[in-house]
Design a protein around this motif. Structure first.
Motif, PDB file in Angstrom:
ATOM      1  N   VAL A  76     -63.962 -18.356  22.955  1.00 28.89           N
ATOM      2  CA  VAL A  76     -62.593 -18.078  23.652  1.00 28.89           C
ATOM      3  C   VAL A  76     -62.629 -16.761  24.000  1.00 28.89           C
ATOM      4  CG1 VAL A  76     -60.223 -17.905  22.450  1.00 28.89           C
ATOM      5  CG2 VAL A  76     -61.903 -19.739  21.711  1.00 28.89           C
ATOM      6  N   THR A 113     -63.748 -19.455  10.231  1.00 31.59           N
ATOM      7  CA  THR A 113     -62.534 -20.029  10.835  1.00 31.59           C
ATOM      8  C   THR A 113     -61.262 -19.033  10.446  1.00 31.59           C
ATOM      9  OG1 THR A 113     -62.304 -21.781   9.565  1.00 31.59           O
ATOM     10  CG2 THR A 113     -63.539 -22.212  11.468  1.00 31.59           C
ATOM     11  N   GLN A 114     -60.292 -19.555  10.831  1.00 35.25           N
ATOM     12  CA  GLN A 114     -59.046 -18.678  10.376  1.00 35.25           C
ATOM     13  C   GLN A 114     -58.796 -18.624   9.156  1.00 35.25           C
ATOM     14  OE1 GLN A 114     -58.712 -21.877  12.637  1.00 35.25           O
ATOM     15  NE2 GLN A 114     -59.870 -20.599  14.159  1.00 35.25           N
ATOM     16  N   CYS A 170     -52.498 -27.260  20.036  1.00 37.21           N
ATOM     17  CA  CYS A 170     -54.040 -27.255  19.646  1.00 37.21           C
ATOM     18  C   CYS A 170     -54.189 -27.321  18.130  1.00 37.21           C
ATOM     19  CB  CYS A 170     -54.719 -25.831  20.190  1.00 37.21           C
ATOM     20  SG  CYS A 170     -54.000 -24.420  19.293  1.00 37.21           S
ATOM     21  N   VAL A 179     -56.294 -26.255  14.553  1.00 36.59           N
ATOM     22  CA  VAL A 179     -56.894 -25.152  13.659  1.00 36.59           C
ATOM     23  C   VAL A 179     -57.713 -25.608  12.596  1.00 36.59           C
ATOM     24  CG1 VAL A 179     -54.862 -23.508  14.525  1.00 36.59           C
ATOM     25  CG2 VAL A 179     -54.565 -25.032  12.494  1.00 36.59           C
ATOM     26  N   PHE A 211     -56.007 -19.962  26.247  1.00 36.19           N
ATOM     27  CA  PHE A 211     -55.466 -20.892  25.368  1.00 36.19           C
ATOM     28  C   PHE A 211     -55.932 -22.497  25.715  1.00 36.19           C
ATOM     29  CE2 PHE A 211     -51.983 -24.360  23.956  1.00 36.19           C
ATOM     30  CZ  PHE A 211     -51.692 -23.741  22.920  1.00 36.19           C
ATOM     31  N   TYR A 266     -58.566 -22.696  23.313  1.00 37.14           N
ATOM     32  CA  TYR A 266     -58.175 -23.360  21.857  1.00 37.14           C
ATOM     33  C   TYR A 266     -58.041 -24.729  21.937  1.00 37.14           C
ATOM     34  CZ  TYR A 266     -57.381 -18.437  20.056  1.00 37.14           C
ATOM     35  OH  TYR A 266     -57.352 -17.226  19.334  1.00 37.14           O
ATOM     36  N   ARG A 267     -57.184 -24.930  23.065  1.00 39.47           N
ATOM     37  CA  ARG A 267     -57.170 -26.647  23.106  1.00 39.47           C
ATOM     38  C   ARG A 267     -58.507 -27.335  23.173  1.00 39.47           C
ATOM     39  NH1 ARG A 267     -53.502 -25.167  27.528  1.00 39.47           N
ATOM     40  NH2 ARG A 267     -55.041 -26.203  28.996  1.00 39.47           N
ATOM     41  N   HIS A 293     -62.609 -22.649  18.808  1.00 36.50           N
ATOM     42  CA  HIS A 293     -62.468 -21.890  17.778  1.00 36.50           C
ATOM     43  C   HIS A 293     -62.830 -22.624  16.445  1.00 36.50           C
ATOM     44  CE1 HIS A 293     -58.727 -23.972  18.291  1.00 36.50           C
ATOM     45  NE2 HIS A 293     -58.327 -23.553  17.058  1.00 36.50           N
TER      46      HIS A 293
END
Length: 246
Positions: free
Chosen positions: A97, A123-124, A147, A149, A214, A217-218, A222
């Motif tokens: 990313v 990850t997030q 997207c 997550v 972006f 991300y799509r 990530h």
């Protein structure tokens, strides 16, 4: 193993990590610029690092400010002595990313690898996704990122880091794999779950941003679906967060 030095010890990850290390009876020393009860040093100037690193066998580098991380890492690595190992906390997707913050993290990964250090990508964190969800639904018409997550509980990442720290006593260079949340969820579902838990009634519209970032991300750059090692789901996190009145 000698003492473990934890940078960012007062941060979102650092606090539960210090608790995990203590629970495992590992000798851990937190690093902070001024917080009481920790070793004091400034990663951006290097002041105090030599003293903070005295007697340390492992550094877990969890500090970040999102802007000057490369300079901080350079100072830290420059102050470390032969035989001291570094375990760096990074993010899944920093190599895929093209976000400026991710590029910083990837540059630091390269520096850590050149020294023979270890890297754990996660990850997030739930907290970050929560902040995003709250911001995107502040207006009467809410938005959701178009997207997916893969939110992960920060405490579970702290537990994994403590496990790796204990392993490093026997193996100074273990293979440390990515650590992802238990589920890959589309942004629409994540935001809907948030509005339901928060008691917010919102019409939700997709948020699409042009450009390479972006698009990455799509494309799921990530995400780590094959490393879904976390157990606490987004709904579990929301239930606990709103039960505490946050």
């Amino acid at each position: 193993m000698n003492t473990i030095l934890v940078t960012g010890a007062t941060g979102t990850l650092g606090r539960p990590l210090m608790r995990e290390l203590s629970a495992r009876h590992l000798d851990a020393r937190g690093l902070s610029r001024r917080a009481p009860g920790h070793a004091h040093a400034d990663l951006l100037t290097g002041e105090g690092l030599a003293a903070a690193l005295d007697g340390v066998g492992l550094v877990i580098h969890a500090a970040t400010d999102g802007r000057r991380d490369v300079r901080a890492a350079e100072n830290l690595l420059g102050a470390m002595r032969p035989g001291q190992h570094i375990l760096y906390v990074s993010i899944v997707g920093v190599d895929r990313v093209p976000l400026p913050y991710y590029r910083q993290k990837y540059e630091i990964e390269t520096m850590v690898r050149s020294r023979g250090g270890s890297i754990l990508r996660a990850t997030q964190f739930h907290d970050l996704v929560f902040t995003m969800a709250r911001a995107l639904t502040a207006a009467p018409v809410g938005l959701y990122p178009s997207c997916s997550v893969q939110p992960v509980e920060v405490g579970e990442v702290a537990t994994r880091l403590a496990e790796v720290a204990a392993t490093l006593a026997a193996d100074p260079s273990p293979v440390v794999e990515d650590f992802g949340g238990p589920e890959v969820r589309h942004g629409r579902d994540v935001i809907r779950a948030y509005t339901k838990a928060a008691g917010r009634r919102r019409v939700l519209l997709p948020l699409r941003v042009p450009g390479r970032i972006f698009r990455a991300y799509r494309d799921g750059g990530h995400l780590a679906p094959d490393r879904a090692l976390g157990t606490r789901t987004w709904e579990d996190y929301l239930a606990g967060r709103f039960a505490s009145g946050s």
